[in-house]
Design a protein around this motif. Structure first.
Motif, short mmCIF file in Angstrom:
data_model
loop_
_atom_site.label_atom_id
_atom_site.label_comp_id
_atom_site.label_asym_id
_atom_site.label_seq_id
_atom_site.Cartn_x
_atom_site.Cartn_y
_atom_site.Cartn_z
N ASP A 1 64.90 44.78 57.67
CA ASP A 1 65.40 45.97 56.98
C ASP A 1 65.65 45.71 55.50
O ASP A 1 66.54 46.31 54.89
CB ASP A 1 66.71 46.44 57.63
CG ASP A 1 66.51 46.92 59.05
OD1 ASP A 1 65.40 47.37 59.37
OD2 ASP A 1 67.47 46.83 59.84
N SER B 135 64.43 46.60 52.82
CA SER B 135 64.38 47.74 51.90
C SER B 135 65.73 48.43 51.78
O SER B 135 66.00 49.11 50.77
CB SER B 135 63.33 48.76 52.37
OG SER B 135 63.65 49.25 53.67
N GLY B 136 66.60 48.29 52.78
CA GLY B 136 67.92 48.92 52.72
C GLY B 136 69.03 48.00 52.25
O GLY B 136 70.21 48.35 52.32
N ARG C 131 59.86 39.74 49.01
CA ARG C 131 60.18 41.14 49.33
C ARG C 131 61.57 41.50 48.81
O ARG C 131 61.79 42.60 48.31
CB ARG C 131 60.09 41.37 50.83
CG ARG C 131 58.66 41.30 51.37
CD ARG C 131 58.56 41.75 52.81
NE ARG C 131 59.13 40.79 53.73
CZ ARG C 131 60.06 41.07 54.63
NH1 ARG C 131 60.57 42.29 54.70
NH2 ARG C 131 60.50 40.12 55.45
N SER D 202 70.08 46.98 49.27
CA SER D 202 70.89 47.45 48.15
C SER D 202 72.00 48.39 48.62
O SER D 202 73.16 48.26 48.23
CB SER D 202 70.00 48.16 47.12
OG SER D 202 70.79 48.73 46.10
N ASN E 124 61.37 41.99 45.04
CA ASN E 124 60.72 43.27 44.71
C ASN E 124 61.67 44.45 44.90
O ASN E 124 61.61 45.43 44.15
CB ASN E 124 59.48 43.47 45.57
CG ASN E 124 58.37 42.49 45.22
OD1 ASN E 124 58.33 41.96 44.12
ND2 ASN E 124 57.48 42.22 46.18
N VAL E 125 62.56 44.37 45.88
CA VAL E 125 63.50 45.45 46.16
C VAL E 125 64.63 45.50 45.13
O VAL E 125 65.07 46.59 44.72
CB VAL E 125 64.09 45.30 47.58
CG1 VAL E 125 65.29 46.23 47.78
CG2 VAL E 125 63.03 45.60 48.63
#
Length: 325
Positions: free
Chosen positions: A236, A238-239, A147, A241, A150-151
């Motif tokens: 979290d 996805s956040g 994951r 970056s 992928n992000v």
């Protein structure tokens, strides 16, 4: 305090190499009030470095069948470096996850030996960072890693490199790994098979702030980890970056503090003493128990539940394997 040391001739569960135990034995015995005894019945504590292996519920039977350990379970303390550590024996663990961790029974320790010796032969030349954060590794050990890849892998400010290797890296791979960390402002340290990874400590040794993405990581005592490391919740991802970008201005200061913490607490000059002191402290502070109580703890619902060894959990795991394979 009287110590008895187990070797492979005394127990088939002992690591045949036992490098860590061999390394700290003289340090232990040079401590005031500590002496070695040659019979387990006269010892206050019995020390073993367990074989590095995957241990499931059947390992309880292995312990019970071991003549020495089953005779004195209330005295035994382990040095354990298993990725999937169980916590059956009391002692020092590099990789025991937080949900199995009890500070009365266990102490978290850093690694003593590392697969990439080039980390500790770094050049004195300063390197100008060419990326915001980096990671090089095998993504198959944890869905979290996939994951994260992928992000981040499509973002130009990050350098993400996949590899199919585990610990069988050649010299070029070892060199690329070190150069990648040194060329980064931050080093990404997601959980793999275990919450901890060599990368956390290697990043510290290279003077780069580790971003620890491992909710069940238990930081070894000594340094104040919040002074030099950033922690980010797995859920979290996805956040991630945005989080790194917001903290970019802290990179240099955190990297310097990470290196200083490594030098003070975990580097090769002090690690033997760190292990010895941590082990002796645990032995002194752990409440005395009985043979019967320790055998009972191995089979307790809480320990088996946390290891997913209860019969319902084992059945669920079998069904999942059938479905996903």
């Amino acid at each position: 305090m009287k110590l008895f040391f187990i070797n492979e001739k005394l127990s088939g569960l002992s690591d045949s190499d036992a490098k860590i135990l061999d390394s700290i034995k003289s340090t232990l015995l040079s401590t005031k009030g500590i002496e070695e005894v040659l019979t387990p019945e006269t010892a206050d504590a019995i020390i073993i470095q367990e074989k590095n292996s995957f241990k499931n519920f059947r390992y309880i039977k292995d312990l019970e069948l071991d003549a020495l350990i089953s005779a004195y379970p209330e005295k035994v303390f382990t040095i354990n470096t298993d990725d999937c550590a169980t916590g059956l024996l009391r002692g020092l663990y590099t990789s025991l996850p937080k949900y199995r961790f009890n500070s009365i029974l266990y102490a978290a320790v850093p690694y003593m030996y590392y697969p990439n010796e080039l980390v500790f032969a770094q050049s004195a030349d300063e390197v100008t960072p060419t990326c915001l954060a980096s990671w090089r590794g095998n993504a198959k050990s944890n869905n979290l890693r996939s994951r994260m890849v992928n992000v981040l892998e499509a973002k130009s400010e990050f350098r993400i490199e996949r590899t199919d290797s585990w610990l069988n890296h050649n010299d070029d791979e070892k060199s690329n790994y070190v150069n990648l960390i040194r060329a980064s402002k931050f080093s990404l340290c997601p959980a793999g098979w275990a919450p901890v990874s060599f990368r956390i400590y290697e990043s510290m040794a290279l003077g780069i702030c580790p971003i620890i993405i491992a909710d069940d990581f238990v930081p070894p005592k000594g340094p104040n980890w919040n002074d030099f490391a950033l922690f980010y919740p797995e859920k979290d991802i996805s956040g991630l970056s945005s989080f790194i970008s917001r903290n970019e201005h802290l990179a240099n200061d955190l990297g310097e503090k990470a290196f200083n913490a490594w030098q003070e607490h975990f580097c090769q000059n002090v690690i033997k003493e760190y292990y010895a002191n941590t082990l002796l402290s645990l032995i002194r502070l752990t409440p005395k128990t009985s043979k019967e109580a320790e055998l009972k703890r191995w089979k307790s619902l809480s320990l088996n539940w946390n290891n997913k060894w209860t019969i319902p959990q084992r059945l669920v795991n079998k069904v999942k394997k059938v479905i996903y394979n």
